[in-house]
Design a protein around this motif. Structure first.
Motif, PDB file in Angstrom:
ATOM      1  N   LEU A 100       0.843  -1.186   0.000  1.00  0.00           N
ATOM      2  CA  LEU A 100       0.000   0.000   0.000  1.00  0.00           C
ATOM      3  C   LEU A 100       0.883   1.243   0.000  1.00  0.00           C
ATOM      4  CD1 LEU A 100      -2.642  -1.024   2.676  1.00  0.00           C
ATOM      5  CD2 LEU A 100      -3.145  -0.463   0.305  1.00  0.00           C
ATOM      6  N   THR A 101       0.529   2.221  -0.797  1.00  0.00           N
ATOM      7  CA  THR A 101       1.256   3.487  -0.792  1.00  0.00           C
ATOM      8  C   THR A 101       0.713   4.364   0.321  1.00  0.00           C
ATOM      9  OG1 THR A 101      -0.307   4.557  -2.289  1.00  0.00           O
ATOM     10  CG2 THR A 101       1.534   3.343  -3.293  1.00  0.00           C
ATOM     11  N   SER A 102       1.492   5.358   0.668  1.00  0.00           N
ATOM     12  CA  SER A 102       1.075   6.290   1.716  1.00  0.00           C
ATOM     13  C   SER A 102      -0.244   6.965   1.360  1.00  0.00           C
ATOM     14  CB  SER A 102       2.158   7.342   1.938  1.00  0.00           C
ATOM     15  OG  SER A 102       1.743   8.298   2.883  1.00  0.00           O
ATOM     16  N   SER A 103      -0.366   7.402   0.106  1.00  0.00           N
ATOM     17  CA  SER A 103      -1.593   8.097  -0.296  1.00  0.00           C
ATOM     18  C   SER A 103      -2.801   7.170  -0.264  1.00  0.00           C
ATOM     19  CB  SER A 103      -1.425   8.693  -1.697  1.00  0.00           C
ATOM     20  OG  SER A 103      -1.142   7.677  -2.646  1.00  0.00           O
ATOM     21  N   ALA A 104      -2.592   5.900  -0.612  1.00  0.00           N
ATOM     22  CA  ALA A 104      -3.694   4.941  -0.566  1.00  0.00           C
ATOM     23  C   ALA A 104      -4.138   4.693   0.863  1.00  0.00           C
ATOM     24  CB  ALA A 104      -3.274   3.631  -1.217  1.00  0.00           C
ATOM     25  N   ILE A 105      -3.187   4.644   1.792  1.00  0.00           N
ATOM     26  CA  ILE A 105      -3.524   4.445   3.210  1.00  0.00           C
ATOM     27  C   ILE A 105      -4.297   5.649   3.739  1.00  0.00           C
ATOM     28  CG2 ILE A 105      -2.564   4.184   5.525  1.00  0.00           C
ATOM     29  CD1 ILE A 105      -0.203   2.707   4.224  1.00  0.00           C
ATOM     30  N   VAL A 106      -3.818   6.841   3.396  1.00  0.00           N
ATOM     31  CA  VAL A 106      -4.506   8.060   3.843  1.00  0.00           C
ATOM     32  C   VAL A 106      -5.938   8.064   3.337  1.00  0.00           C
ATOM     33  CG1 VAL A 106      -4.601  10.574   3.584  1.00  0.00           C
ATOM     34  CG2 VAL A 106      -2.410   9.436   4.071  1.00  0.00           C
ATOM     35  N   THR A 107      -6.135   7.694   2.081  1.00  0.00           N
ATOM     36  CA  THR A 107      -7.486   7.660   1.500  1.00  0.00           C
ATOM     37  C   THR A 107      -8.379   6.689   2.255  1.00  0.00           C
ATOM     38  OG1 THR A 107      -6.636   8.222  -0.695  1.00  0.00           O
ATOM     39  CG2 THR A 107      -8.807   7.180  -0.592  1.00  0.00           C
ATOM     40  N   LYS A 108      -7.854   5.508   2.564  1.00  0.00           N
ATOM     41  CA  LYS A 108      -8.627   4.503   3.303  1.00  0.00           C
ATOM     42  C   LYS A 108      -8.984   5.005   4.704  1.00  0.00           C
ATOM     43  CE  LYS A 108      -7.106   0.065   1.304  1.00  0.00           C
ATOM     44  NZ  LYS A 108      -8.332  -0.703   1.466  1.00  0.00           N
ATOM     45  N   LEU A 109      -7.999   5.580   5.382  1.00  0.00           N
ATOM     46  CA  LEU A 109      -8.232   6.053   6.748  1.00  0.00           C
ATOM     47  C   LEU A 109      -9.212   7.223   6.773  1.00  0.00           C
ATOM     48  CD1 LEU A 109      -4.583   5.921   8.201  1.00  0.00           C
ATOM     49  CD2 LEU A 109      -6.423   4.268   8.530  1.00  0.00           C
ATOM     50  N   CYS A 164     -11.112   8.769  10.037  1.00  0.00           N
ATOM     51  CA  CYS A 164      -9.942   9.144  10.830  1.00  0.00           C
ATOM     52  C   CYS A 164      -9.574  10.596  10.529  1.00  0.00           C
ATOM     53  CB  CYS A 164      -8.766   8.220  10.526  1.00  0.00           C
ATOM     54  SG  CYS A 164      -9.066   6.479  10.906  1.00  0.00           S
ATOM     55  N   VAL A 165      -9.718  11.464  11.515  1.00  0.00           N
ATOM     56  CA  VAL A 165      -9.516  12.892  11.312  1.00  0.00           C
ATOM     57  C   VAL A 165      -8.059  13.205  10.982  1.00  0.00           C
ATOM     58  CG1 VAL A 165      -9.688  15.164  12.400  1.00  0.00           C
ATOM     59  CG2 VAL A 165     -11.440  13.417  12.846  1.00  0.00           C
ATOM     60  N   PHE A 166      -7.137  12.508  11.630  1.00  0.00           N
ATOM     61  CA  PHE A 166      -5.710  12.767  11.415  1.00  0.00           C
ATOM     62  C   PHE A 166      -5.109  11.660  10.551  1.00  0.00           C
ATOM     63  CE2 PHE A 166      -6.908  14.556  15.565  1.00  0.00           C
ATOM     64  CZ  PHE A 166      -6.663  15.904  15.305  1.00  0.00           C
ATOM     65  N   ALA A 167      -5.723  11.440   9.406  1.00  0.00           N
ATOM     66  CA  ALA A 167      -5.347  10.316   8.546  1.00  0.00           C
ATOM     67  C   ALA A 167      -3.880  10.354   8.131  1.00  0.00           C
ATOM     68  CB  ALA A 167      -6.243  10.296   7.307  1.00  0.00           C
ATOM     69  N   GLU A 168      -3.357  11.535   7.796  1.00  0.00           N
ATOM     70  CA  GLU A 168      -1.967  11.629   7.352  1.00  0.00           C
ATOM     71  C   GLU A 168      -1.008  11.218   8.462  1.00  0.00           C
ATOM     72  OE1 GLU A 168      -4.212  13.977   7.001  1.00  0.00           O
ATOM     73  OE2 GLU A 168      -4.402  14.347   4.827  1.00  0.00           O
ATOM     74  N   ASP A 169      -1.254  11.726   9.666  1.00  0.00           N
ATOM     75  CA  ASP A 169      -0.380  11.392  10.791  1.00  0.00           C
ATOM     76  C   ASP A 169      -0.470   9.904  11.119  1.00  0.00           C
ATOM     77  OD1 ASP A 169       0.388  14.043  11.023  1.00  0.00           O
ATOM     78  OD2 ASP A 169      -1.147  14.507  12.515  1.00  0.00           O
ATOM     79  N   GLU A 170      -1.673   9.364  11.089  1.00  0.00           N
ATOM     80  CA  GLU A 170      -1.848   7.947  11.404  1.00  0.00           C
ATOM     81  C   GLU A 170      -1.169   7.065  10.355  1.00  0.00           C
ATOM     82  OE1 GLU A 170      -5.735   6.622  12.353  1.00  0.00           O
ATOM     83  OE2 GLU A 170      -6.131   8.243  13.786  1.00  0.00           O
ATOM     84  N   ALA A 171      -1.260   7.469   9.099  1.00  0.00           N
ATOM     85  CA  ALA A 171      -0.615   6.696   8.024  1.00  0.00           C
ATOM     86  C   ALA A 171       0.891   6.626   8.240  1.00  0.00           C
ATOM     87  CB  ALA A 171      -0.935   7.318   6.671  1.00  0.00           C
ATOM     88  N   LYS A 172       1.496   7.754   8.639  1.00  0.00           N
ATOM     89  CA  LYS A 172       2.935   7.766   8.882  1.00  0.00           C
ATOM     90  C   LYS A 172       3.311   6.808  10.012  1.00  0.00           C
ATOM     91  CE  LYS A 172       3.629  12.544   7.335  1.00  0.00           C
ATOM     92  NZ  LYS A 172       3.955  13.936   7.756  1.00  0.00           N
TER      93      LYS A 172
END
Length: 267
Positions: free
Chosen positions: A8-17, A22-30
């Motif tokens: 999974l790419t970072s952007s794909a994870i952010v999209t799923k979250l 998930c309000v803080f999707a970018e932080d959670e993905a990292k």
């Protein structure tokens, strides 16, 4: 021949979250990306988070007072506001103090106190077996001991009259309000760590009543509660003979009741 799925790419994870709320999707993905060991681990972690598992349970750890504390599934997740309780305890303690983390959950409070104070004589206790198993990993790593049982009944009798810092992160949600908690807490944390009885203060009152027998002269009890419950919590502390003060952090929306055993109070 089967082909392994692409990571999974970072952007794909952010999209799923983000789609899962998930309000803080970018932080959670990292955090998930930095924790996952393999592509299959990564996919499983994302799926668990999307399904509503608390992020800390997905990661297997929580950040608390700048430390990474192990948090197993079905164990209470330490809240950031409880860092205020730790700060209050640190100002009232000394290196080498006898410290007890009661209702310890993962043991985060005790571990944070040990990190801030240097070597201490650290003990922790919880009634929940899963919490005790998790706390033994965290507290044991800093030389502390963890016991399973109901409040003071879990502790060695030899600690009576010796405890200098008694931190008790007791459950304080009124029974009728447990159903109003976020689903992450209601569905994935133990009820015993949340439900404080009819007015949320049942466990607090029990701790306050017994604390003077366990505290050393000048020792202090610190308990987190809500702003609304603070007057009754102070009453419970004062009623047990403790000299009581209230500390409040507007930044963390945290309220801590602090009771000190006076030197002349018999144990």
């Amino acid at each position: 021949m089967s082909v392994s799925p692409s990571p999974l790419t970072s952007s794909a994870i952010v999209t799923k979250l983000r789609a899962a709320g998930c309000v803080f999707a970018e932080d959670e993905a990292k955090l998930i990306l930095s924790t996952a060991g393999t592509p299959s681990d990564l996919a499983a972690m994302v799926d668990r988070r999307v399904a509503g598992l608390p992020l800390e349970h997905v990661l297997g750890w929580a950040e608390f007072c700048g430390l990474r504390v192990a948090v197993d599934r079905e164990v209470f997740v330490p809240r950031r506001r409880t860092e205020f309780l730790v700060r209050q305890a640190v100002t009232r303690a000394r290196p080498g103090a006898v410290v007890v983390d009661l209702c310890c959950g993962s043991g985060a409070v005790g571990v944070a106190l040990a990190a801030a104070l240097g070597p201490v004589e650290l003990y922790a206790a919880d009634i929940d077996a899963a919490a005790v198993a998790c706390a033994r990993r965290n507290v044991g790593a800093v030389g502390g001991r963890v016991y399973e049982g109901d409040l003071f009944g879990a502790l060695p009798v030899a600690l009576r009259g010796r405890i200098e810092v008694l931190a008790a992160n007791v459950p304080y949600v009124p029974t009728e309000e447990v159903g109003l908690l976020p689903s992450e807490a209601r569905e994935h944390e133990p009820l015993v760590a949340l439900d404080g009885g009819a007015d949320g203060l049942d466990v607090l009152r029990r701790v306050a009543a017994d604390a003077p027998r366990w505290l050393a002269p000048g020792g202090c009890l610190l308990v987190e509660t809500s702003e609304r419950q603070a007057p009754l919590a102070v009453e419970a502390f004062s009623g047990s003979g403790l000299s009581t003060t209230l500390a409040v952090s507007e930044e963390l929306y945290a309220t801590v009741v602090i009771g000190t055993r006076l030197s002349g109070l018999s144990a």
